[in-house]
Motif scaffolding. Sequence first.
Motif, PDB file in Angstrom:
ATOM      1  N   VAL A  72      -9.301  23.078  -8.923  1.00 45.12           N
ATOM      2  CA  VAL A  72      -9.987  22.062  -8.137  1.00 45.12           C
ATOM      3  C   VAL A  72      -8.998  21.237  -7.304  1.00 45.12           C
ATOM      4  N   GLU A  73      -7.704  21.502  -7.494  1.00 46.37           N
ATOM      5  CA  GLU A  73      -6.706  20.833  -6.674  1.00 46.37           C
ATOM      6  C   GLU A  73      -5.515  21.757  -6.460  1.00 46.37           C
ATOM      7  N   GLN A  74      -4.805  21.490  -5.382  1.00 50.67           N
ATOM      8  CA  GLN A  74      -3.606  22.254  -5.087  1.00 50.67           C
ATOM      9  C   GLN A  74      -2.527  21.318  -4.571  1.00 50.67           C
ATOM     10  N   ARG A  75      -1.287  21.689  -4.842  1.00 46.73           N
ATOM     11  CA  ARG A  75      -0.133  20.937  -4.361  1.00 46.73           C
ATOM     12  C   ARG A  75       0.819  21.909  -3.695  1.00 46.73           C
ATOM     13  N   LEU A  76       1.402  21.457  -2.623  1.00 47.04           N
ATOM     14  CA  LEU A  76       2.350  22.272  -1.885  1.00 47.04           C
ATOM     15  C   LEU A  76       3.622  21.457  -1.712  1.00 47.04           C
ATOM     16  N   TRP A  77       4.747  22.070  -2.083  1.00 47.30           N
ATOM     17  CA  TRP A  77       6.040  21.402  -1.975  1.00 47.30           C
ATOM     18  C   TRP A  77       6.925  22.190  -1.018  1.00 47.30           C
ATOM     19  N   THR A  82      18.680  19.123  -0.952  1.00 48.34           N
ATOM     20  CA  THR A  82      18.837  17.699  -1.230  1.00 48.34           C
ATOM     21  C   THR A  82      17.564  16.871  -1.095  1.00 48.34           C
ATOM     22  N   SER A  83      16.467  17.470  -0.669  1.00 49.46           N
ATOM     23  CA  SER A  83      15.263  16.671  -0.460  1.00 49.46           C
ATOM     24  C   SER A  83      14.006  17.500  -0.677  1.00 49.46           C
ATOM     25  N   HIS A  84      12.895  16.804  -0.688  1.00 46.89           N
ATOM     26  CA  HIS A  84      11.612  17.492  -0.832  1.00 46.89           C
ATOM     27  C   HIS A  84      10.492  16.642  -0.228  1.00 46.89           C
ATOM     28  N   THR A  85       9.422  17.298   0.088  1.00 50.86           N
ATOM     29  CA  THR A  85       8.197  16.632   0.511  1.00 50.86           C
ATOM     30  C   THR A  85       7.038  17.485   0.026  1.00 50.86           C
ATOM     31  N   GLY A  86       5.900  16.886  -0.097  1.00 49.92           N
ATOM     32  CA  GLY A  86       4.773  17.655  -0.593  1.00 49.92           C
ATOM     33  C   GLY A  86       3.446  17.041  -0.215  1.00 49.92           C
ATOM     34  N   ILE A  87       2.399  17.820  -0.412  1.00 51.35           N
ATOM     35  CA  ILE A  87       1.044  17.335  -0.204  1.00 51.35           C
ATOM     36  C   ILE A  87       0.211  17.708  -1.418  1.00 51.35           C
ATOM     37  N   HIS A  88      -0.824  16.929  -1.636  1.00 49.81           N
ATOM     38  CA  HIS A  88      -1.715  17.138  -2.755  1.00 49.81           C
ATOM     39  C   HIS A  88      -3.130  17.155  -2.182  1.00 49.81           C
ATOM     40  N   TYR A  89      -3.910  18.176  -2.538  1.00 53.97           N
ATOM     41  CA  TYR A  89      -5.269  18.290  -2.027  1.00 53.97           C
ATOM     42  C   TYR A  89      -6.208  18.559  -3.189  1.00 53.97           C
ATOM     43  N   ARG A  90      -7.240  17.742  -3.305  1.00 57.27           N
ATOM     44  CA  ARG A  90      -8.252  17.902  -4.344  1.00 57.27           C
ATOM     45  C   ARG A  90      -9.614  17.801  -3.678  1.00 57.27           C
ATOM     46  N   SER A  91     -10.523  18.687  -4.096  1.00 57.19           N
ATOM     47  CA  SER A  91     -11.851  18.666  -3.499  1.00 57.19           C
ATOM     48  C   SER A  91     -12.897  19.075  -4.520  1.00 57.19           C
TER      49      SER A  91
END
Length: 185
Positions: A72-77, A82-91
């Motif tokens: 029901v949710e997904q995360r993408l990194w 030296t760094s990271h960013t990500g998104i989180h999606y839940r529906s």
Amino acid sequence: MIEQFDAIVVGAGMSGNAAAYTLASQGLKVLQLERGEYPGSKNVQGAIMYANMLEKIIPDFRDDAPLERHLVEQRLWVLDDTSHTGIHYRSDDFNEAKPNRYTIIRAQFDKWFSRKVREAGATVLCETTATELVRDGNGKVIGVRTDRAGGVVFANVVVLAEGVSGLLGTRAGLRECQAIPTPLL
């Protein structure tokens, strides 16, 4: 005796099973070769499977496939050294009657999918490595050589679904060898 197949599929992972199943379910004489002890034996990870494509070839797969749970949710990194960013999606839309996203354990899922391939009429031969493409005098692929005694098998079509570590396509000059960077010590 020389055996001739309509198609040989090299590999019994997701792509190889999908190809072998599709061909065999259309009535073609299919041989699927897998170098592992059984389909999925080399897989040690889980995965997210998107069901819409599998549902097109096996509409009732949810009835007996070894699915862990739907997502029901997904995360993408996105990462670098030296760094990271990500998104989180839940529906809540992911809670549909026939979910499209499932977690699976590949070893179990590949074994199940291979059983479906056999039920569709394909011959699945494990512990068999395709070592070379066999070509006719004009360079057309007409089969594969395997590591078994008398190991040449012929077919009208050869499908390479050998995965990320497959060497047959590289040896045949169909893809470049992917060099693995050496870590600096």
